[in-house]
Design an enzyme around this catalytic site. Structure first.
Site, mmCIF file in Angstrom:
data_model
loop_
_atom_site.group_PDB
_atom_site.id
_atom_site.type_symbol
_atom_site.label_atom_id
_atom_site.label_comp_id
_atom_site.label_asym_id
_atom_site.label_seq_id
_atom_site.Cartn_x
_atom_site.Cartn_y
_atom_site.Cartn_z
ATOM 1 N N GLU A 119 0.830 -1.204 0.117
ATOM 2 C CA GLU A 119 -0.018 0.097 -0.011
ATOM 3 C C GLU A 119 0.929 1.173 -0.152
ATOM 4 O O GLU A 119 0.515 2.255 -0.666
ATOM 5 C CB GLU A 119 -1.061 -0.028 1.339
ATOM 6 C CG GLU A 119 -2.061 -1.029 1.078
ATOM 7 C CD GLU A 119 -2.727 -1.270 2.221
ATOM 8 O OE1 GLU A 119 -2.285 -1.610 3.369
ATOM 9 O OE2 GLU A 119 -3.891 -0.747 2.157
ATOM 10 N N GLU A 139 -4.278 -8.940 3.900
ATOM 11 C CA GLU A 139 -4.950 -8.722 4.901
ATOM 12 C C GLU A 139 -6.189 -9.442 5.322
ATOM 13 O O GLU A 139 -6.487 -9.875 6.561
ATOM 14 C CB GLU A 139 -5.304 -7.223 4.802
ATOM 15 C CG GLU A 139 -4.329 -6.324 5.061
ATOM 16 C CD GLU A 139 -3.740 -5.593 3.651
ATOM 17 O OE1 GLU A 139 -3.796 -6.300 2.711
ATOM 18 O OE2 GLU A 139 -3.076 -4.778 3.659
HETATM 19 C C1 LIG Z 1 -2.947 -1.765 7.475
HETATM 20 C C2 LIG Z 1 -2.611 -2.603 6.613
HETATM 21 O O1 LIG Z 1 -3.414 -2.828 5.408
HETATM 22 C C3 LIG Z 1 -2.597 -3.904 7.537
HETATM 23 C C4 LIG Z 1 -1.471 -4.748 7.342
HETATM 24 O O2 LIG Z 1 -0.438 -4.587 6.639
HETATM 25 S S1 LIG Z 1 -1.670 -6.536 7.744
HETATM 26 C C5 LIG Z 1 -0.068 -7.171 7.631
HETATM 27 C C6 LIG Z 1 -0.292 -7.778 6.107
HETATM 28 N N1 LIG Z 1 0.762 -8.500 5.783
HETATM 29 C C7 LIG Z 1 1.000 -9.935 5.958
HETATM 30 O O3 LIG Z 1 -0.186 -10.605 6.421
HETATM 31 C C8 LIG Z 1 1.967 -10.672 5.814
HETATM 32 C C9 LIG Z 1 2.392 -11.605 7.164
HETATM 33 N N2 LIG Z 1 3.358 -12.392 6.938
HETATM 34 C C10 LIG Z 1 3.681 -13.262 6.025
HETATM 35 O O4 LIG Z 1 3.085 -13.812 5.363
HETATM 36 C C11 LIG Z 1 4.956 -14.009 6.139
HETATM 37 O O5 LIG Z 1 5.478 -13.742 7.330
HETATM 38 C C12 LIG Z 1 6.164 -13.294 5.122
HETATM 39 C C13 LIG Z 1 5.886 -13.904 3.789
HETATM 40 C C14 LIG Z 1 6.176 -11.928 5.563
HETATM 41 C C15 LIG Z 1 7.379 -14.025 5.515
HETATM 42 O O6 LIG Z 1 7.535 -15.301 5.647
HETATM 43 P P1 LIG Z 1 8.632 -16.320 6.292
HETATM 44 O O7 LIG Z 1 9.879 -15.980 5.293
HETATM 45 O O8 LIG Z 1 8.166 -17.857 6.035
HETATM 46 O O9 LIG Z 1 8.857 -16.072 7.551
HETATM 47 P P2 LIG Z 1 7.885 -15.873 8.755
HETATM 48 O O10 LIG Z 1 8.258 -17.048 9.860
HETATM 49 O O11 LIG Z 1 6.330 -16.247 8.372
HETATM 50 O O12 LIG Z 1 8.147 -14.675 9.505
HETATM 51 C C16 LIG Z 1 9.351 -14.186 10.175
HETATM 52 C C17 LIG Z 1 9.031 -13.560 11.354
HETATM 53 O O13 LIG Z 1 8.361 -12.208 10.929
HETATM 54 C C18 LIG Z 1 7.277 -12.031 11.720
HETATM 55 N N3 LIG Z 1 6.375 -11.451 10.976
HETATM 56 C C19 LIG Z 1 6.176 -11.604 9.474
HETATM 57 N N4 LIG Z 1 5.297 -10.567 9.005
HETATM 58 C C20 LIG Z 1 5.037 -9.790 10.194
HETATM 59 C C21 LIG Z 1 4.103 -8.696 10.061
HETATM 60 N N5 LIG Z 1 3.356 -8.095 9.220
HETATM 61 N N6 LIG Z 1 4.048 -8.080 11.410
HETATM 62 C C22 LIG Z 1 4.777 -8.544 12.524
HETATM 63 N N7 LIG Z 1 5.533 -9.599 12.328
HETATM 64 C C23 LIG Z 1 5.635 -10.319 11.275
HETATM 65 C C24 LIG Z 1 6.497 -13.542 12.056
HETATM 66 O O14 LIG Z 1 5.813 -13.553 13.004
HETATM 67 C C25 LIG Z 1 8.100 -14.423 12.148
HETATM 68 O O15 LIG Z 1 8.332 -13.923 13.466
HETATM 69 P P3 LIG Z 1 9.247 -15.027 14.506
HETATM 70 O O16 LIG Z 1 10.465 -15.252 13.783
HETATM 71 O O17 LIG Z 1 9.352 -14.405 15.709
HETATM 72 O O18 LIG Z 1 8.313 -16.370 14.554
#
Ligand SMILES: C[C@H](O)CC(=O)SCCNC(=O)CCNC(=O)[C@H](O)C(C)(C)COP(=O)(O)OP(=O)(O)OC[C@H]1O[C@@H](n2cnc3c(N)ncnc32)[C@H](O)[C@@H]1OP(=O)(O)O
Length: 629
Positions: A119, A139
């Site tokens: 975004e 999301e």
């Molecule tokens: C206002 C907005 O519209 C709202 C948002 O943005 S909501 C957030 C949207 N983003 C997401 O949904 C992405 C979520 N994350 C993921 O899909 C995956 O973590 C990823 C593809 C980024 C990385 O995957 P991968 O490499 O397999 O590592 P993964 O183990 O999942 O994550 C690594 C660490 O980062 C953390 N992390 C990942 N994304 C995060 C996030 N958005 N916020 C906080 N922590 C996050 C995980 O909890 C994990 O922590 P840990 O090592 O303590 O367990």
């Protein structure tokens, strides 16, 4: 180069060419915490004010643009009044500071730009990405909707249909697809990314490339009538696919507001809806699942004592039946060499054939490329003797006779083993932590979510859910209706009610496992004769087209009017009579009566120390049984 630190979470460097590079630094995924967002705003304000800055590039440290808003901050207390102001983040920072900047801004995207990350990028004047970068708005999988203007900008960049698909499926696209969709303006190698972005933003400044404000683009959005049809279709699909979920519909409403009343109105509606959804039970549960899933591979006393997984290259699997062949498929797909051991040529051929057919299905479904089929097959070897197992690093399926019990660990795959995402890692008191660490590593490589548990009848998933059918049988013998129970439970969100599930599993298996439970938990096993009576009539479930339901050739289930005769017989054997209160149960009562015994069993598993933490059981239920997350 002038280098200034702006707080902790973004860094700004201004080069002699007058381009300010703002880098997001928040390991591991450069998530946008409140601190980062504040610092980002400050960096932009400074860059806007400084005379020596002509243009801006935004990027993320260590090859990752941003994984989005900091999920751990949802539902938490926001420190300042300013942050609580609706629309502060999406309107004031993203739109009125970044997108409205009077200096052109290019997002340089490597690794990932997800959620708030994408975004932010969409609010820039242009975007460049590497071919492997993942870009998406996932999301909805967290029970919320894009909240930094994504509902407004994505449709304007890629068109409504594709934007809906990306948001409703929470599925990212890779750099090249993003380019062909118009989401990014160029695909560049990681080495070239920053320099190209630098030049790009200067080119915009000098009118050699277009300066596009995504929020006000109109050329990709369908005309109003057509857009309404697309939205209507999306609504009915969302309702059909997840009837219990409201937020996908809210997302569609918010997109519609932008199309009908203009993007600014859409932004405000998005801000209000995001705020409300972030407090919903659905979002709290889905965020819980997000972290719980990542927490299963953290096992106290095992993964926190400095052990490094050993390198496992070659695995032997004893037996090429349904499970063995599924496990072999999962392993060769992740580059492990596998020796499949069988007792004769015929069974070995059948096992290899099954594995090839599993792989072919993957190819047909477009999940793997044809060349990966050949590569996977080349990693498989069949064997009829144990001689060839001499140099393997791991063997699946023997062990009772070995003297080294520290090397034994249970790997409970769920059928179909190459498809179902859960792996129960069952340890005994003797299992060494090293072996668990090794198996955790393998499970990650074969893309399974592991849950480490102790040894008990049924392990975690099957033990938790044995009262599921039991409670159903108890209620039915006392007058509740089989089909009403299944209907209430599927409406609640389980993929199948207890009776439809028993039909699928087959009564042979149900009776065999039931016997185990009677032996091990006699005081809480309900001994109904209903299933044995059905079996006597040669009904064994879906496979014989008759069980609790009748099945046609396409496996479609229908109600069986004869079932009541069997129930009456079972009731008289049990010596129970109909309880009028149970004949007409409310749906909520059915849900509680079927699922509370499951929760109780989960508590026992936890209490006995079989599971390390409650979160692991949540994940087991969700990924092993399809419990609605
Ligand atoms: C206002 C907005 O519209 C709202 C948002 O943005 S909501 C957030 C949207 N983003 C997401 O949904 C992405 C979520 N994350 C993921 O899909 C995956 O973590 C990823 C593809 C980024 C990385 O995957 P991968 O490499 O397999 O590592 P993964 O183990 O999942 O994550 C690594 C660490 O980062 C953390 N992390 C990942 N994304 C995060 C996030 N958005 N916020 C906080 N922590 C996050 C995980 O909890 C994990 O922590 P840990 O090592 O303590 O367990």
């Amino acid at each position: 180069m002038d280098r200034r630190r702006v707080k902790e979470s973004t860094v700004m460097e201004v080069g002699p060419d007058g381009v300010a590079i703002i880098t997001i630094i928040n390991p591991p995924v450069n998530s946008l915490s409140f601190d980062v967002l504040h610092s980002l705003k400050e960096s932009f304000d400074q860059a806007s004010q400084r005379d020596d800055v002509k243009a801006i590039v935004v990027t993320g440290a260590k090859g990752k643009f941003s994984g989005g808003f900091d999920i751990s901050a949802f539902g938490g207390h926001q420190e300042t009044k300013e942050l609580q102001k609706p629309g502060f983040l999406s309107v004031e920072i993203i739109t009125d500071t970044i997108e409205a900047s009077r200096k052109p801004t290019v997002a340089a995207i490597d690794g990932l730009a997800l959620g708030g990350g994408l975004e932010l990028a969409m609010a820039c004047s242009a975007r460049l990405s590497t071919s492997n970068a993942q870009l998406g708005l996932p999301e909805l999988q967290l029970g919320i909707i894009p909240g930094f203007g994504g509902t407004q900008r994505l449709p304007r960049l890629v068109g409504l249909s594709k934007a809906l698909e990306m948001m409703l499926n929470s599925k990212p696209v890779k750099g090249r697809e993003a380019f062909s969709l118009g989401l990014v303006d160029g695909v560049v190698s990681p080495d070239e990314l920053l320099n190209t972005a630098r030049q790009w933003t200067l080119d915009i400044l000098n009118h050699r490339r277009p300066w596009v404000v995504s929020l006000y683009r109109n050329d990709k959005i369908e005309p109003l009538g057509e857009a309404r049809e697309i939205l209507k279709f999306a609504r009915s699909r969302a309702q059909k696919e997840a009837p219990n979920l409201k937020h996908p519909l809210v997302c569609i409403d918010v997109i519609e507001e932008g199309i009908v009343s203009g993007p600014r109105a859409g932004l405000w509606k998005e801000a209000e809806a995001s705020e409300e959804l972030s407090h919903s039970d659905t979002s709290k549960s889905l965020i819980h699942i997000f972290f719980a899933k990542r927490g299963t591979s953290k096992v106290p006393g095992v993964t926190d004592i400095g052990l490094v997984p050993r390198h496992v290259k070659k695995v032997a699997i004893i037996g090429g039946g349904l499970m063995g062949s599924g496990i072999a498929t999962a392993l060769i797909l992740s580059n492990y060499s596998v020796i499949l051991k069988e007792v004769n040529e015929q069974l070995l051929d059948a096992g290899v054939k099954r594995i090839k057919s599993n792989l072919q299905n993957r190819v047909n479904e477009g999940e793997i490329a044809e060349e990966n089929f050949e590569k996977a097959v080349s990693l498989l070897k069949g064997s009829l003797d144990y001689e060839s197992l001499k140099d393997v690093d791991m063997v699946i399926e023997i062990g009772e006779r070995t003297k080294s019990h520290d090397r034994i660990v249970g790997a409970h795959f769920f059928s179909l083993a190459h498809v179902t995402p859960l792996l129960e890692i069952v340890r005994t008191k003797q299992t060494s932590p090293q072996v668990i660490v090794d198996l955790l590593d393998i499970s990650k490589k074969i893309k399974k979510t592991p849950v480490v548990i102790g040894n008990c009848t049924g392990f975690a998933v099957n033990r938790m859910f044995f009262p599921y059918t039991q409670a159903g049988l108890l209620l039915v013998e006392r007058g509740a209706d089989v089909y009403q129970i299944d209907e209430a439970i599927t409406k609640f969100g389980m993929p199948m009610g207890p009776f439809r599930l028993a039909d699928l599993v087959g009564f042979g298996v149900a009776v065999a496992t039931g016997t185990q439970f009677i032996r091990n938990f006699p005081e809480r096993t309900y001994k109904s004769m209903l299933i044995p009576l059905l079996q006597e009539d040669k009904r064994t479930g879906e496979a014989t087209h008759k069980g609790f339901y009748l099945y046609d050739d396409k496996r479609k289930a229908s109600v069986d009017p004869e079932l009541k005769n069997f129930i009456e017989k079972a009731r008289s054997i049990s010596g129970v009579s109909i309880d009028p209160k149970l004949v007409k149960l409310q749906e909520t009562d059915i849900i509680e009566m079927i699922l509370f015994p499951v929760v109780n069993e989960a508590c026992r598993i936890l209490d006995e120390g079989i599971a390390v933490k409650a979160d692991d059981l949540d994940i087991s239920a969700v990924m092993g049984m399809g419990f609605p997350p």
